[in-house]
Design a protein around this motif. Structure first.
Motif, PDB file in Angstrom:
ATOM      1  N   TYR A   1     -44.359  78.188 -25.605  1.00 11.26           N
ATOM      2  CA  TYR A   1     -45.797  78.124 -25.308  1.00 11.26           C
ATOM      3  C   TYR A   1     -46.500  79.393 -25.774  1.00 11.26           C
ATOM      4  CZ  TYR A   1     -50.102  77.259 -22.753  1.00 11.26           C
ATOM      5  OH  TYR A   1     -51.406  77.052 -22.435  1.00 11.26           O
ATOM      6  N   ASP A   2     -45.873  80.546 -25.446  1.00 12.37           N
ATOM      7  CA  ASP A   2     -46.483  81.830 -25.798  1.00 12.37           C
ATOM      8  C   ASP A   2     -46.631  81.982 -27.310  1.00 12.37           C
ATOM      9  OD1 ASP A   2     -46.713  82.460 -23.199  1.00 12.37           O
ATOM     10  OD2 ASP A   2     -44.988  83.826 -23.131  1.00 12.37           O
ATOM     11  N   ALA A   3     -45.619  81.552 -28.032  1.00 11.79           N
ATOM     12  CA  ALA A   3     -45.665  81.670 -29.500  1.00 11.79           C
ATOM     13  C   ALA A   3     -46.834  80.856 -30.057  1.00 11.79           C
ATOM     14  CB  ALA A   3     -44.351  81.189 -30.103  1.00 11.79           C
ATOM     15  N   PHE A   4     -47.025  79.678 -29.483  1.00 10.50           N
ATOM     16  CA  PHE A   4     -48.145  78.836 -29.930  1.00 10.50           C
ATOM     17  C   PHE A   4     -49.482  79.535 -29.660  1.00 10.50           C
ATOM     18  CE2 PHE A   4     -51.499  75.794 -29.003  1.00 10.50           C
ATOM     19  CZ  PHE A   4     -51.521  75.054 -30.180  1.00 10.50           C
ATOM     20  N   GLU A   5     -49.638  80.016 -28.408  1.00 11.94           N
ATOM     21  CA  GLU A   5     -50.905  80.660 -28.040  1.00 11.94           C
ATOM     22  C   GLU A   5     -51.169  81.884 -28.911  1.00 11.94           C
ATOM     23  OE1 GLU A   5     -53.270  79.789 -25.913  1.00 11.94           O
ATOM     24  OE2 GLU A   5     -52.253  77.931 -25.425  1.00 11.94           O
ATOM     25  N   GLU A   6     -50.122  82.641 -29.197  1.00  8.61           N
ATOM     26  CA  GLU A   6     -50.262  83.858 -29.998  1.00  8.61           C
ATOM     27  C   GLU A   6     -50.670  83.520 -31.430  1.00  8.61           C
ATOM     28  OE1 GLU A   6     -47.481  87.525 -31.521  1.00  8.61           O
ATOM     29  OE2 GLU A   6     -46.862  86.465 -29.714  1.00  8.61           O
ATOM     30  N   ALA A   7     -49.994  82.518 -31.975  1.00  7.90           N
ATOM     31  CA  ALA A   7     -50.271  82.139 -33.374  1.00  7.90           C
ATOM     32  C   ALA A   7     -51.675  81.561 -33.520  1.00  7.90           C
ATOM     33  CB  ALA A   7     -49.235  81.144 -33.853  1.00  7.90           C
ATOM     34  N   MET A   8     -52.130  80.853 -32.500  1.00 10.79           N
ATOM     35  CA  MET A   8     -53.425  80.170 -32.616  1.00 10.79           C
ATOM     36  C   MET A   8     -54.595  81.050 -32.175  1.00 10.79           C
ATOM     37  SD  MET A   8     -52.509  77.449 -33.972  1.00 10.79           S
ATOM     38  CE  MET A   8     -53.911  76.348 -33.951  1.00 10.79           C
ATOM     39  N   ALA A   9     -54.305  82.225 -31.579  1.00 14.10           N
ATOM     40  CA  ALA A   9     -55.376  83.105 -31.123  1.00 14.10           C
ATOM     41  C   ALA A   9     -56.235  83.513 -32.301  1.00 14.10           C
ATOM     42  CB  ALA A   9     -54.774  84.346 -30.463  1.00 14.10           C
ATOM     43  N   GLY A  10     -57.485  83.412 -32.106  1.00  9.11           N
ATOM     44  CA  GLY A  10     -58.412  83.806 -33.186  1.00  9.11           C
ATOM     45  C   GLY A  10     -58.662  82.711 -34.208  1.00  9.11           C
ATOM     46  N   ARG A  11     -58.042  81.574 -34.047  1.00  6.32           N
ATOM     47  CA  ARG A  11     -58.279  80.467 -34.995  1.00  6.32           C
ATOM     48  C   ARG A  11     -59.459  79.617 -34.570  1.00  6.32           C
ATOM     49  NH1 ARG A  11     -54.643  77.929 -38.912  1.00  6.32           N
ATOM     50  NH2 ARG A  11     -53.479  79.650 -39.772  1.00  6.32           N
TER      51      ARG A  11
END
Lengths: 80, 407
Positions: free
Chosen positions: B397-407
């Motif tokens: 979950y964290d990896a998803f949120e991190e990757a999508m932050a700022g998108r």
């Protein structure tokens, strides 16, 4: 003996050259012009060639080597 | 019954009987189908067309095929879509997309092959043939299968396997020819002259080309029996372009629409633009070129109908436009991302060409404009592979949120 209908397109620098005359003398090919349009910058001739298959093939090879473009009279047959 | 009267030479005007011929014996000029328009006018009506099948065959009265011979695979009457999103991007208020990528084999070629194969059956040929590098071979193979005919497809041996698959699946006999494009072209021309095959774009060409007229009829009907102000059409041999215009003129001649002052614009790719170059040079002659373009379906260096396309431009007060090679993919993406339509490279040429015409002021914002999309993007996926850029993440979950932050 076979007959072949072709179109020669002459670039500007070859318009005044006697390519068709020479084709008939270098190879055993009878040339029969049916339609043509020759202008200052471009010229084309539609003609029928009659002769042995090999003579026509060699003759057309020579014409292409001179820089004249050789095409089937019907335009491009291959389509996308 | 069909209303064909004869074939006529477009060069010298000589008449020929309705037979599988494509060139005048006298001047070797191309032959074209002639119709009895008085009889067509008496037979046709908007009601009769509307009551016809929801396919191109609703315009049977304008086609050179006897009614009981029609080979209807559901081709045509494809959507005409009001392109509000793309129009907004380009500054056009009345833009329409004629989406012909949804035909049975995913290109407009089904229209021409539909007529050619029906006519081939009428002439009692048992073999349907073509030389192709893409869309045409798939359509010929499919129609050959439907008509229970032998089908022969020739192509340059270096053609990508994916393109051949679209013909192979229908059971066509495939002939891979070793040689350059020009050599294969010449060989196929000789084969067509010496075998009793229905070679769709050679000895069947006068009939084959007529199928494209239906793209003119349909657009007018779908606009409420009105001709558009502008048509933007991809240019290869030039036949599609001239026949769409002929279709619109047919409707006026038979009283189905009042007028057709449509300006016809042909779009070609920079790497194969002999017709557009002639237009730009003010020449009536088309100088053949060696194609070198991403738009393989438009790669016809010696276009058979080139001079007639130039005539259509002049008659309609239209123009020719060249899409730069690097604009082709942009055009594909622009259409996909505004209208949800995935087109092949020819469509990219049309959309980029359309954008140029708008920027040049040739097409005004309020004018009714139709852009013809003639093939499906799934056929040329390799040219747009670079759009595949996924975000890679680990399964958390964290990896998803991190990757999508700022998108």
């Amino acid at each position: 003996m076979v007959k072949r209908r072709v179109k020669f397109t002459f670039p500007t620098e070859l318009i005044t050259e006697s390519v068709i005359y020479e084709l008939g003398h270098r190879y055993k090919v009878v040339t029969n012009i049916r339609r043509a349009d020759v202008r200052e910058d471009i010229g084309w001739v539609v003609l029928e060639l009659e002769g042995a298959e090999s003579e026509i093939a060699d003759g057309l090879g020579w014409v292409a080597e001179t820089g004249v473009r050789v095409d089937p009279v019907s335009g491009d047959v291959i389509q996308g | 019954m069909s209303y064909v009267t004869c074939l006529r030479c477009r060069g010298c005007g000589r008449e020929y009987p309705v037979e599988p011929l494509n060139a005048c014996d006298f001047c070797f000029g191309p032959l074209e189908v002639e119709y009895d328009y008085d009889s067509i006018t008496r037979a046709v009506s908007r009601e009769r067309i509307v009551e016809g099948p929801p396919t191109m065959w609703r315009y049977q009265d304008f086609l050179p095929v006897d009614a009981d011979m029609a080979l209807d695979m559901g081709t045509g009457f494809t959507p005409l879509i009001r392109a509000e999103n793309l129009g907004r991007k380009l500054g056009l208020e009345n833009l329409y997309i004629k989406n012909d990528s949804v035909n049975p084999t995913f290109s407009f070629k089904d229209r021409v092959v539909s007529v050619a194969s029906a006519k081939a059956l009428e002439f009692e040929f048992d073999t349907l043939a073509c030389a192709s590098t893409g869309n045409l071979m798939g359509s010929v193979a499919a129609h050959g299968a439907k008509a229970s005919m032998n089908t022969l497809v020739l192509y340059p041996a270096n053609l990508e396997k994916g393109k051949i698959l679209g013909a192979a699946i229908y059971g066509a006999t495939l002939v891979a020819v070793d040689g350059t494009y020009d050599q294969v072209n010449r060989l196929c021309s000789e084969l067509a002259d010496n075998h009793r095959w229905a070679f769709v774009n050679v000895n069947m060409r006068p009939f084959y080309a007529e199928g494209s007229k239906t793209l003119g009829y349909e657009v007018a009907e779908q606009l409420g029996w009105l001709a558009p102000d502008h048509c933007v059409v991809p240019g290869a041999s030039g036949a599609l372009f001239t026949k769409i215009h002929k279709g619109l003129k047919d409707l006026v001649q038979t009283g189905l629409i009042d007028s057709a002052d449509t300006k016809m614009h042909i779009a070609q790719a920079e790497g194969c633009s002999p017709i557009a170059q002639a237009f730009n040079d003010g020449s009536k002659e088309v100088r053949p070129v060696i194609p070198d373009t991403l738009a393989k379906s438009l790669a016809i260096g010696n276009p058979a109908d080139g001079p007639y396309a130039l005539r259509t431009i002049a008659e309609s007060d239209g123009s020719a436009v060249i899409a730069m090679e690097d604009e082709i993919v942009e055009g594909i993406q622009l259409l996909a991302q505004t209208e949800g339509i995935f087109t092949e490279t020819a469509g990219g040429v049309v959309i980029s060409g359309l954008r140029r015409l708008v920027n040049q002021g040739v097409i005004k914002p309020d004018e009714v404009t139709v852009a013809y999309i003639t093939g499906n993007g799934l056929k040329t996926q390799e040219v747009v592979e670079s759009v595949v850029n996924p975000v890679h993440i680990s399964p958390s979950y964290d990896a998803f949120e991190e990757a999508m932050a700022g998108r």
